[in-house]
Motif scaffolding. Structure first.
Motif, mmCIF file in Angstrom:
data_model
loop_
_atom_site.group_PDB
_atom_site.id
_atom_site.type_symbol
_atom_site.label_atom_id
_atom_site.label_comp_id
_atom_site.label_asym_id
_atom_site.label_seq_id
_atom_site.Cartn_x
_atom_site.Cartn_y
_atom_site.Cartn_z
ATOM 1 N N GLY A 110 -43.210 -19.789 -64.157
ATOM 2 C CA GLY A 110 -41.759 -19.462 -64.248
ATOM 3 C C GLY A 110 -40.818 -20.448 -63.798
ATOM 4 O O GLY A 110 -41.288 -21.197 -62.936
ATOM 5 N N VAL A 111 -39.486 -20.187 -64.255
ATOM 6 C CA VAL A 111 -38.329 -20.877 -63.970
ATOM 7 C C VAL A 111 -37.226 -20.037 -63.594
ATOM 8 O O VAL A 111 -37.004 -19.102 -64.271
ATOM 9 C CB VAL A 111 -37.827 -21.983 -65.098
ATOM 10 C CG1 VAL A 111 -36.904 -22.857 -64.706
ATOM 11 C CG2 VAL A 111 -39.163 -22.802 -65.513
ATOM 12 N N VAL A 125 -35.468 -23.958 -60.023
ATOM 13 C CA VAL A 125 -36.880 -24.013 -59.362
ATOM 14 C C VAL A 125 -37.593 -23.561 -60.294
ATOM 15 O O VAL A 125 -37.589 -22.775 -61.157
ATOM 16 C CB VAL A 125 -36.606 -23.071 -57.983
ATOM 17 C CG1 VAL A 125 -36.637 -21.781 -58.351
ATOM 18 C CG2 VAL A 125 -37.986 -23.430 -57.114
ATOM 19 N N GLY A 126 -38.935 -24.234 -60.102
ATOM 20 C CA GLY A 126 -40.025 -23.887 -61.139
ATOM 21 C C GLY A 126 -41.300 -23.519 -60.254
ATOM 22 O O GLY A 126 -41.396 -23.864 -59.218
ATOM 23 N N GLU A 136 -41.906 -26.901 -58.433
ATOM 24 C CA GLU A 136 -41.943 -28.066 -59.328
ATOM 25 C C GLU A 136 -40.727 -27.768 -60.132
ATOM 26 O O GLU A 136 -41.186 -27.099 -61.343
ATOM 27 C CB GLU A 136 -43.137 -28.691 -59.727
ATOM 28 C CG GLU A 136 -42.832 -29.764 -60.699
ATOM 29 C CD GLU A 136 -42.245 -30.936 -59.864
ATOM 30 O OE1 GLU A 136 -41.566 -31.937 -60.619
ATOM 31 O OE2 GLU A 136 -42.561 -31.278 -58.818
ATOM 32 N N PRO A 137 -39.594 -28.215 -60.061
ATOM 33 C CA PRO A 137 -38.778 -28.776 -59.086
ATOM 34 C C PRO A 137 -38.175 -27.926 -58.428
ATOM 35 O O PRO A 137 -38.300 -26.649 -58.804
ATOM 36 C CB PRO A 137 -37.877 -29.823 -59.597
ATOM 37 C CG PRO A 137 -37.425 -28.864 -61.000
ATOM 38 C CD PRO A 137 -38.784 -28.132 -61.492
ATOM 39 N N VAL A 138 -37.239 -27.959 -57.360
ATOM 40 C CA VAL A 138 -36.243 -27.517 -56.575
ATOM 41 C C VAL A 138 -35.363 -28.582 -56.526
ATOM 42 O O VAL A 138 -35.219 -29.552 -56.021
ATOM 43 C CB VAL A 138 -36.610 -26.971 -55.290
ATOM 44 C CG1 VAL A 138 -37.102 -27.808 -54.119
ATOM 45 C CG2 VAL A 138 -35.623 -25.924 -54.671
ATOM 46 N N ILE A 195 -45.379 -27.608 -51.984
ATOM 47 C CA ILE A 195 -44.198 -28.661 -52.662
ATOM 48 C C ILE A 195 -44.392 -30.131 -52.097
ATOM 49 O O ILE A 195 -45.055 -30.454 -51.126
ATOM 50 C CB ILE A 195 -42.883 -27.975 -52.194
ATOM 51 C CG1 ILE A 195 -41.835 -28.533 -52.845
ATOM 52 C CG2 ILE A 195 -43.034 -28.284 -50.547
ATOM 53 C CD1 ILE A 195 -40.409 -27.839 -52.598
ATOM 54 N N THR A 196 -44.115 -30.925 -52.984
ATOM 55 C CA THR A 196 -44.388 -32.624 -52.878
ATOM 56 C C THR A 196 -43.300 -33.124 -52.911
ATOM 57 O O THR A 196 -42.745 -33.632 -53.983
ATOM 58 C CB THR A 196 -45.335 -33.004 -53.986
ATOM 59 O OG1 THR A 196 -46.469 -31.824 -53.920
ATOM 60 C CG2 THR A 196 -45.681 -34.170 -53.435
#
Length: 168
Positions: A57-58, A71-72, A83-85, A118-119
């Motif tokens: 989802g996004v 955000v996804g 991935e991403p924010v 989260i990276t």
């Protein structure tokens, strides 16, 4: 402060989403002093992102002026990855990122996921602080790179982990 709503991404959000992706790429270019990150069209990767089969989802953050964040949630078995924010530069520091992260956590719980990771880029200290404040305080993995000398990156002295110094 303007009221922000979090809602699912719609095809009509494409232009705003692509622009947010460009901002995210430009941030990486600045952090690493490398104009080649993201290639000649830094928004092109957004098209690829939207077609990922593991994309669950996004969502967008929207106020009266339009979309100000994105955000996804990517699935990896029973785990999720943010991935991403990204929040547009003008609206950073106003709690929008924290709201997007809270929404992702709720979505992950609804899907029965066991955890969400989260990276952030190791140089993006404001993002790391934001994620930590949002509850991302478990160090679940460390990704190390071997510089083969092909990129024009200028590494900086980084943190110490397990008594070892790293560059970033």
């Amino acid at each position: 402060m303007r009221m922000v709503r979090i809602r699912p991404y719609r095809p009509t959000d494409h232009s705003a989403g692509r622009q947010l992706w460009v901002e995210l790429t430009e941030e990486q270019r600045e952090l690493y002093d490398d104009a080649t990150i993201g290639g000649p069209d830094p928004g092109a990767a957004f098209e690829e992102y939207l077609t990922r089969l593991d994309l669950s989802g996004v969502w967008v953050a929207e106020d009266d002026d339009g979309v100000v964040g994105l955000v996804g949630l990517v699935l990896n078995g029973r785990a999720g990855e943010v991935e991403p924010v990204v929040v547009t530069r003008e609206r950073r520091g106003q709690g929008i990122g924290k709201s997007l992260l809270a929404h992702i956590a709720d979505e992950a719980r609804k899907r029965g996921l066991t955890y969400v990771t989260i990276t952030p880029s190791s140089r993006n200290q404001p993002a790391i602080r934001c994620f930590h404040a949002a509850g991302y305080d478990v160090l679940s993995a460390v990704e190390l790179s071997l510089d083969l000398g092909r990129a024009s990156r200028k590494w900086q002295e980084g943190p110490t982990l397990e008594g070892l110094r790293f560059r970033f």
